[in-house]
Design a protein around this motif. Structure first.
Motif, PDB file in Angstrom:
ATOM      1  N   LEU A 298       0.847  -1.183   0.000  1.00  0.00           N
ATOM      2  CA  LEU A 298       0.000   0.000   0.000  1.00  0.00           C
ATOM      3  C   LEU A 298       0.887   1.239   0.000  1.00  0.00           C
ATOM      4  CD1 LEU A 298      -2.828   1.316   0.277  1.00  0.00           C
ATOM      5  CD2 LEU A 298      -2.450   1.270   2.756  1.00  0.00           C
ATOM      6  N   GLU A 299       0.672   2.112  -0.990  1.00  0.00           N
ATOM      7  CA  GLU A 299       1.536   3.276  -1.135  1.00  0.00           C
ATOM      8  C   GLU A 299       0.843   4.589  -0.767  1.00  0.00           C
ATOM      9  OE1 GLU A 299       4.519   1.573  -4.608  1.00  0.00           O
ATOM     10  OE2 GLU A 299       2.848   2.866  -5.213  1.00  0.00           O
ATOM     11  N   ALA A 300      -0.309   4.506  -0.118  1.00  0.00           N
ATOM     12  CA  ALA A 300      -1.030   5.720   0.254  1.00  0.00           C
ATOM     13  C   ALA A 300      -0.207   6.608   1.174  1.00  0.00           C
ATOM     14  CB  ALA A 300      -2.352   5.354   0.929  1.00  0.00           C
ATOM     15  N   TYR A 301       0.643   5.981   1.980  1.00  0.00           N
ATOM     16  CA  TYR A 301       1.445   6.744   2.936  1.00  0.00           C
ATOM     17  C   TYR A 301       2.897   6.910   2.470  1.00  0.00           C
ATOM     18  CZ  TYR A 301      -2.681   5.335   5.491  1.00  0.00           C
ATOM     19  OH  TYR A 301      -3.985   5.113   5.854  1.00  0.00           O
ATOM     20  N   VAL A 302       3.131   6.589   1.209  1.00  0.00           N
ATOM     21  CA  VAL A 302       4.445   6.779   0.597  1.00  0.00           C
ATOM     22  C   VAL A 302       4.440   8.123  -0.127  1.00  0.00           C
ATOM     23  CG1 VAL A 302       6.048   5.887  -1.150  1.00  0.00           C
ATOM     24  CG2 VAL A 302       4.790   4.292   0.321  1.00  0.00           C
ATOM     25  N   PRO A 305       6.420  11.032  -5.081  1.00  0.00           N
ATOM     26  CA  PRO A 305       7.513  10.715  -6.022  1.00  0.00           C
ATOM     27  C   PRO A 305       8.063   9.293  -5.887  1.00  0.00           C
ATOM     28  CG  PRO A 305       7.877  12.850  -4.963  1.00  0.00           C
ATOM     29  CD  PRO A 305       6.772  12.183  -4.213  1.00  0.00           C
ATOM     30  N   LYS A 306       7.828   8.682  -4.727  1.00  0.00           N
ATOM     31  CA  LYS A 306       8.379   7.346  -4.498  1.00  0.00           C
ATOM     32  C   LYS A 306       7.372   6.235  -4.785  1.00  0.00           C
ATOM     33  CE  LYS A 306      11.811   8.787  -1.057  1.00  0.00           C
ATOM     34  NZ  LYS A 306      12.345   8.556   0.315  1.00  0.00           N
ATOM     35  N   ARG A 307       6.151   6.585  -5.148  1.00  0.00           N
ATOM     36  CA  ARG A 307       5.156   5.549  -5.435  1.00  0.00           C
ATOM     37  C   ARG A 307       5.477   4.845  -6.748  1.00  0.00           C
ATOM     38  NH1 ARG A 307       0.122   9.515  -4.110  1.00  0.00           N
ATOM     39  NH2 ARG A 307       0.439   9.607  -1.838  1.00  0.00           N
ATOM     40  N   VAL A 308       5.264   3.539  -6.745  1.00  0.00           N
ATOM     41  CA  VAL A 308       5.515   2.724  -7.929  1.00  0.00           C
ATOM     42  C   VAL A 308       4.210   2.398  -8.637  1.00  0.00           C
ATOM     43  CG1 VAL A 308       6.459   0.536  -8.768  1.00  0.00           C
ATOM     44  CG2 VAL A 308       7.590   1.743  -6.871  1.00  0.00           C
ATOM     45  N   TYR A 309       3.186   2.028  -7.875  1.00  0.00           N
ATOM     46  CA  TYR A 309       1.937   1.554  -8.466  1.00  0.00           C
ATOM     47  C   TYR A 309       0.755   2.498  -8.242  1.00  0.00           C
ATOM     48  CZ  TYR A 309       4.599  -2.770  -8.791  1.00  0.00           C
ATOM     49  OH  TYR A 309       5.556  -3.706  -9.070  1.00  0.00           O
ATOM     50  N   GLY A 310       0.916   3.497  -7.359  1.00  0.00           N
ATOM     51  CA  GLY A 310      -0.165   4.445  -7.163  1.00  0.00           C
ATOM     52  C   GLY A 310      -0.664   4.514  -5.734  1.00  0.00           C
ATOM     53  N   TYR A 311      -1.473   5.531  -5.464  1.00  0.00           N
ATOM     54  CA  TYR A 311      -1.947   5.852  -4.120  1.00  0.00           C
ATOM     55  C   TYR A 311      -2.689   4.688  -3.469  1.00  0.00           C
ATOM     56  CZ  TYR A 311      -4.836   8.145  -0.530  1.00  0.00           C
ATOM     57  OH  TYR A 311      -5.464   8.479   0.641  1.00  0.00           O
ATOM     58  N   PHE A 312      -3.661   4.109  -4.169  1.00  0.00           N
ATOM     59  CA  PHE A 312      -4.484   3.040  -3.604  1.00  0.00           C
ATOM     60  C   PHE A 312      -4.600   1.912  -4.624  1.00  0.00           C
ATOM     61  CE2 PHE A 312      -8.527   1.164  -1.964  1.00  0.00           C
ATOM     62  CZ  PHE A 312      -8.176   1.035  -0.630  1.00  0.00           C
ATOM     63  N   VAL A 326      -4.769  -1.836 -10.327  1.00  0.00           N
ATOM     64  CA  VAL A 326      -5.403  -0.612 -10.812  1.00  0.00           C
ATOM     65  C   VAL A 326      -5.396   0.402  -9.676  1.00  0.00           C
ATOM     66  CG1 VAL A 326      -7.535   0.456 -11.610  1.00  0.00           C
ATOM     67  CG2 VAL A 326      -6.893  -1.814 -12.459  1.00  0.00           C
ATOM     68  N   ASP A 327      -4.909   1.595  -9.949  1.00  0.00           N
ATOM     69  CA  ASP A 327      -5.008   2.700  -8.993  1.00  0.00           C
ATOM     70  C   ASP A 327      -6.182   3.563  -9.433  1.00  0.00           C
ATOM     71  OD1 ASP A 327      -4.356   4.400  -6.870  1.00  0.00           O
ATOM     72  OD2 ASP A 327      -3.162   5.689  -8.168  1.00  0.00           O
ATOM     73  N   ALA A 337      -8.936   5.041 -14.222  1.00  0.00           N
ATOM     74  CA  ALA A 337      -7.833   4.126 -13.927  1.00  0.00           C
ATOM     75  C   ALA A 337      -6.545   4.917 -14.099  1.00  0.00           C
ATOM     76  CB  ALA A 337      -7.870   2.923 -14.856  1.00  0.00           C
ATOM     77  N   ARG A 338      -6.084   5.532 -13.009  1.00  0.00           N
ATOM     78  CA  ARG A 338      -4.949   6.452 -13.113  1.00  0.00           C
ATOM     79  C   ARG A 338      -3.669   5.721 -13.500  1.00  0.00           C
ATOM     80  NH1 ARG A 338      -5.491   9.949  -7.631  1.00  0.00           N
ATOM     81  NH2 ARG A 338      -5.323   7.845  -6.752  1.00  0.00           N
ATOM     82  N   GLN A 339      -3.513   4.534 -12.991  1.00  0.00           N
ATOM     83  CA  GLN A 339      -2.326   3.748 -13.312  1.00  0.00           C
ATOM     84  C   GLN A 339      -2.708   2.278 -13.293  1.00  0.00           C
ATOM     85  OE1 GLN A 339       1.144   4.842 -11.089  1.00  0.00           O
ATOM     86  NE2 GLN A 339       2.262   2.976 -11.588  1.00  0.00           N
ATOM     87  N   VAL A 340      -2.325   1.553 -14.320  1.00  0.00           N
ATOM     88  CA  VAL A 340      -2.665   0.139 -14.440  1.00  0.00           C
ATOM     89  C   VAL A 340      -1.389  -0.659 -14.683  1.00  0.00           C
ATOM     90  CG1 VAL A 340      -3.992  -1.602 -15.712  1.00  0.00           C
ATOM     91  CG2 VAL A 340      -4.921   0.714 -15.415  1.00  0.00           C
TER      92      VAL A 340
END
Length: 394
Positions: A298-302, A305-312, A326-327, A337-340
């Motif tokens: 989970l990258e919501a708290y990353v 700039p350091k996220r790889v796959y997206g917020y959620f 899917v983010d 679908a912001r990032q897939v």
């Protein structure tokens, strides 16, 4: 001399299918049991503040049952004292019948030093008195949740009611606008459960057995993590829990299984769906990697700039495999679908199907695919989404 029970050997694929069935993703779900059936089957549904498509406790039954109404989900959890909120894997909704089995944790909270929040003299008794007279109430209705706007700066009232919650004198009976609604346990918990005080060993045996049933098969660490038990607590009761020892190809560690899960070969329809990162199928990262060969974080708290796959980023389950991520976001009536991330071209139809079903569930009539990690798959995915979306409107 005690004879060790026989050990069953499972292939990695057999273990994966057992896990999927135990978690409600393989076979035909009992729709008559609905959301309450999902809760009792899983034993715990995790809560979290993040809401993108919906909150996690709504996504859990959706992932298994399909487009169940969101108001229906809330009603199923909270109406007629069917559930309570307490500390399990994290803050979780739990079936009310499991109240006695968390007595060990309530006792532990009572006997350990209090956290750093200061509790003014008389505040605890005042909160109990107010709930007895006026409850159920939120912390705000009790007199205020915070002293300042800082999330951690709790008022004395909030400290008192949270302490009473941990002790079991107070119960969270629902969430209202995401605020906990508190009531006295003596009112909210059926009397036969309220006064059924089990000793620690009985509590732990039950929770270890429930974890094993909900997981299907798991290592000592998997079983401990489900309700956040200590490893030594699992060790003390697992021989008497009803679970049976198994070895699983490639796991490299001893494991235990629900004997009922071993009786028949898991068969049936596989669910295709987006998964909440807090879904109990995947909430433990090491287990997810071991079973599915899929690394998720989970990258919501990353930091962005350091996220790889997206917020959620939500993993996509299809055919019993995790085939992508899917983010998502919502812009009016459009699911974005912001990032897939796709596990190759074969994943395109499944990801499109998952997106279209999710869009329909949250009343979105359009889907926009933005970034795809494999750029050459963006157009095929967008076309498949358009085709699937058109088919649902016919």
């Amino acid at each position: 001399m005690t004879t060790a029970p026989p050990t069953t050997d499972l292939s990695a694929d057999e273990a994966r299918r057992i896990v999927l069935r135990a978690q409600g993703f393989l076979g035909t779900p009992d729709r008559r049991a609905g959301v309450r059936g999902v809760l009792r089957h899983l034993g715990a549904v995790q809560l979290d503040t993040i809401s993108v498509l919906a909150r996690s406790h709504e996504l859990i039954p959706y992932a298994r049952l399909g487009a169940v109404g969101r108001k229906k989900v809330e009603k199923a959890y909270w109406t007629d004292t069917h559930a309570f909120e307490y500390w399990s894997h994290a803050a979780c909704i739990l079936p009310i019948e499991e109240w006695p089995h968390f007595a060990f944790r309530r006792r532990a909270y009572r006997s350990r030093p209090h956290w750093n929040h200061q509790l003014p003299d008389g505040t605890y008794d005042q909160v109990i008195k107010q709930l007895r007279t006026e409850g159920p109430l939120t912390a705000t209705e009790l007199g205020g949740a915070k002293k300042t706007s800082e999330w951690w700066d709790w008022s004395g009232t909030k400290v008192a009611v949270e302490r009473a919650l941990m002790y079991g004198e107070v119960v969270c009976v629902e969430r209202r606008g995401w605020k906990r609604v508190y009531d006295l346990a003596e009112r909210a918990v059926p009397a036969d459960l309220l006064h059924d005080e089990l000793d620690d060993a009985e509590c732990l045996r039950r929770l270890v057995r429930l974890a094993g049933q909900s997981l299907g098969v798991g290592t000592r660490a998997d079983i401990a993590d489900y309700h956040r038990l200590k490893g030594e607590q699992v060790d003390a009761v697992i021989a008497d829990s009803g679970l049976v020892p198994v070895t699983v190809e490639g796991w490299g560690k001893p494991a235990w299984a629900d004997p009922a899960a071993l009786e028949t070969s898991p068969r049936g329809r596989h669910r295709t769906t987006l998964l909440s990162p807090f879904d109990s199928l995947i909430w433990e990262r090491a287990r997810t990697e071991r079973i599915f060969g899929f690394t998720h974080r989970l990258e919501a708290y990353v930091p962005r700039p350091k996220r790889v796959y997206g917020y959620f980023a939500m993993p996509v389950l299809a055919g019993g495999r995790l085939v992508g991520r899917v983010d998502p976001a919502r812009e009016g009536g459009t699911l974005v679908a912001r990032q897939v991330t796709l596990d190759g071209p074969k994943a395109v139809p499944a990801v499109a199907q998952a997106l279209v079903e999710a869009a329909s569930w949250v009343d979105c009539t359009d889907i926009r695919v933005e970034r795809v990690d494999a750029p050459d798959l963006r157009e095929p995915l967008a076309k498949e989404v358009t085709r699937a979306l058109s088919a649902t409107l016919l």
